[in-house]
Design an enzyme around this catalytic site. Sequence first.
Site, short mmCIF file in Angstrom:
data_model
loop_
_atom_site.label_atom_id
_atom_site.label_comp_id
_atom_site.label_asym_id
_atom_site.label_seq_id
_atom_site.Cartn_x
_atom_site.Cartn_y
_atom_site.Cartn_z
N ASN A 102 -110.22 -5.87 24.12
CA ASN A 102 -110.51 -4.51 24.57
C ASN A 102 -111.93 -4.12 24.21
OD1 ASN A 102 -110.72 -2.01 22.58
ND2 ASN A 102 -109.47 -3.57 21.55
N PHE A 106 -113.24 4.01 21.96
CA PHE A 106 -112.67 5.27 21.46
C PHE A 106 -112.46 6.37 22.51
CE2 PHE A 106 -114.96 4.61 17.07
CZ PHE A 106 -114.12 3.54 16.80
N SER A 169 -114.87 -1.08 14.39
CA SER A 169 -114.67 -1.36 15.81
C SER A 169 -115.95 -1.99 16.37
CB SER A 169 -114.37 -0.07 16.57
OG SER A 169 -114.51 -0.33 17.96
N ASN A 171 -116.81 -1.96 19.38
CA ASN A 171 -117.13 -1.36 20.68
C ASN A 171 -117.97 -0.10 20.61
OD1 ASN A 171 -115.60 -3.37 22.09
ND2 ASN A 171 -113.76 -2.35 21.34
N THR A 172 -118.34 0.31 19.40
CA THR A 172 -119.22 1.47 19.25
C THR A 172 -120.49 0.94 18.58
OG1 THR A 172 -117.37 3.00 19.07
CG2 THR A 172 -119.47 3.74 18.14
N LYS A 205 -111.28 0.66 6.98
CA LYS A 205 -110.84 -0.45 7.83
C LYS A 205 -112.01 -1.37 8.12
CE LYS A 205 -108.24 -1.61 11.98
NZ LYS A 205 -107.37 -1.11 13.03
N ASN A 234 -109.74 -5.27 11.68
CA ASN A 234 -109.92 -4.82 13.06
C ASN A 234 -109.99 -6.04 14.00
OD1 ASN A 234 -110.58 -3.05 15.27
ND2 ASN A 234 -111.45 -1.64 13.76
C1 LIG Z 1 -106.17 -2.06 22.99
C2 LIG Z 1 -106.51 -1.91 21.54
C3 LIG Z 1 -107.12 -0.76 21.10
C4 LIG Z 1 -107.45 -0.62 19.75
N1 LIG Z 1 -108.01 0.54 19.31
C5 LIG Z 1 -108.29 0.70 18.00
C6 LIG Z 1 -108.82 1.92 17.52
O1 LIG Z 1 -108.99 2.88 18.25
N2 LIG Z 1 -109.13 1.99 16.19
C7 LIG Z 1 -108.92 0.97 15.31
O2 LIG Z 1 -109.20 1.10 14.12
N3 LIG Z 1 -108.39 -0.20 15.75
C8 LIG Z 1 -108.07 -0.34 17.05
N4 LIG Z 1 -107.51 -1.53 17.49
C9 LIG Z 1 -107.33 -2.63 16.52
C10 LIG Z 1 -105.90 -2.68 15.95
O3 LIG Z 1 -105.61 -1.53 15.23
C11 LIG Z 1 -105.74 -3.91 15.05
O4 LIG Z 1 -106.62 -3.78 13.96
C12 LIG Z 1 -106.02 -5.21 15.77
O5 LIG Z 1 -105.58 -5.16 17.11
C13 LIG Z 1 -105.32 -6.41 15.11
O6 LIG Z 1 -103.91 -6.25 15.10
P1 LIG Z 1 -102.94 -6.97 16.19
O7 LIG Z 1 -103.33 -8.40 16.21
O8 LIG Z 1 -101.55 -6.73 15.65
O9 LIG Z 1 -103.16 -6.29 17.47
C14 LIG Z 1 -107.17 -1.67 18.85
C15 LIG Z 1 -106.56 -2.84 19.31
C16 LIG Z 1 -106.22 -2.97 20.64
C17 LIG Z 1 -105.53 -4.23 21.10
#
Ligand SMILES: Cc1cc2nc3c(=O)[nH]c(=O)nc-3n(C[C@H](O)[C@H](O)[C@H](O)COP(=O)(O)O)c2cc1C
Length: 342
Positions: A102, A106, A169, A171-172, A205, A234
């Site tokens: 992704n 935000f 993140s 992406n920012t 985080k 993350n």
């Molecule tokens: C579509 C998507 C959006 C995410 N948005 C955020 C976010 O807004 N803030 C954040 O701290 N992490 C965000 N994450 C990261 C997740 O919280 C997590 O740290 C990461 O996906 C690893 O966990 P997983 O393997 O169980 O998905 C996002 C992950 C995905 C897949």
Amino acid sequence: MKRYLFGLDAEYAHRLTLRMLSLIPPFTPPRARPELAVKLWGTDFKNPIGLAAGMDKDAVAIRAWEMLGFGFAELGTVTPRPQAGNDEPRLWRVPERRALINRLGFPSEGMLAVGPRIERMRKAGISIRLGLNFGPNSNTPPESVAADYATLMEGLGPAADFIVINVSSPNTPGLRNWQSPEKMTELFAAMLGKTGESPRPVLVKISPDLERNELFRICETALELGVDGIVACNTTVQREAIGVSSPHPGGLSGRPLTIRARELIRDIHTHTRGKIPIIGVGGVSTAEDAWLHIRAGASLVELYTALIYEGPGVAERIKAGLADLLRRNGFRSISEVVGIDR
Ligand SMILES: Cc1cc2nc3c(=O)[nH]c(=O)nc-3n(C[C@H](O)[C@H](O)[C@H](O)COP(=O)(O)O)c2cc1C
């Protein structure tokens, strides 16, 4: 159902699912498993399995997370002012690796929309614990980013059971620079103000793409600042190094992250001598995954991507498996297991 959703564009499927979940009426939550209860920061968690940030950015489906058996949900990332995020497309599946990519950036309805929703749910009565994940607006100039976090702390902090400062993140642009000790210290000074204290636990985080020496410096800074916890981790910007080939830009999550997340958890637990609680997140989709994150040092565990690939029963399945693993290994509580592999 999964086949239908996987036939749709990934983000459209996400929106549809969230809309359906937000409409779920309260039903009897899954059966309690007292042996999975965790007490952390003086707060009782019914179980250690939480929803990771990003799934419910605007706190629209709190009841659904409780009904699906999660012990807590990390809502957000919430920004101070509403913003749309990056242009679409910005979310892709990598099904052969059970991963997602992704670059959402935000999208958020902003803190003034999120606060009242949480308040309403608390009044209605919930037993799920709520973390709130904070990030700055994308049009905030670098010199005002710390002020954005301070605004969120003041406006939304009291609504949370714990607060997560998202400085990881990918992406920012520039956000991950806030992981340096100097920037982190500056950030905490701005957020905590003169008292230097927060009414709620504050966690940071971090990114899986940190070098080992950077990670250790963060651990030392976190100990000095009295940070209440570390969320590891993350999404990653790595691809080939973890065996993924995809043309899409952004943060990768899911199964390819499992090993890296566990390594980070173990390193943090070792380097802080277990003094800072860790929320382990990254590539958890089975009870065994959660168990090994906990053994590496995680007090709580979160997941996001597994919900897409394993479906809404994933938290319950993991909980049943964890209860089984506890019993078979002769433990009576999760806290006895935290960090035993260190
Ligand atoms: C579509 C998507 C959006 C995410 N948005 C955020 C976010 O807004 N803030 C954040 O701290 N992490 C965000 N994450 C990261 C997740 O919280 C997590 O740290 C990461 O996906 C690893 O966990 P997983 O393997 O169980 O998905 C996002 C992950 C995905 C897949």
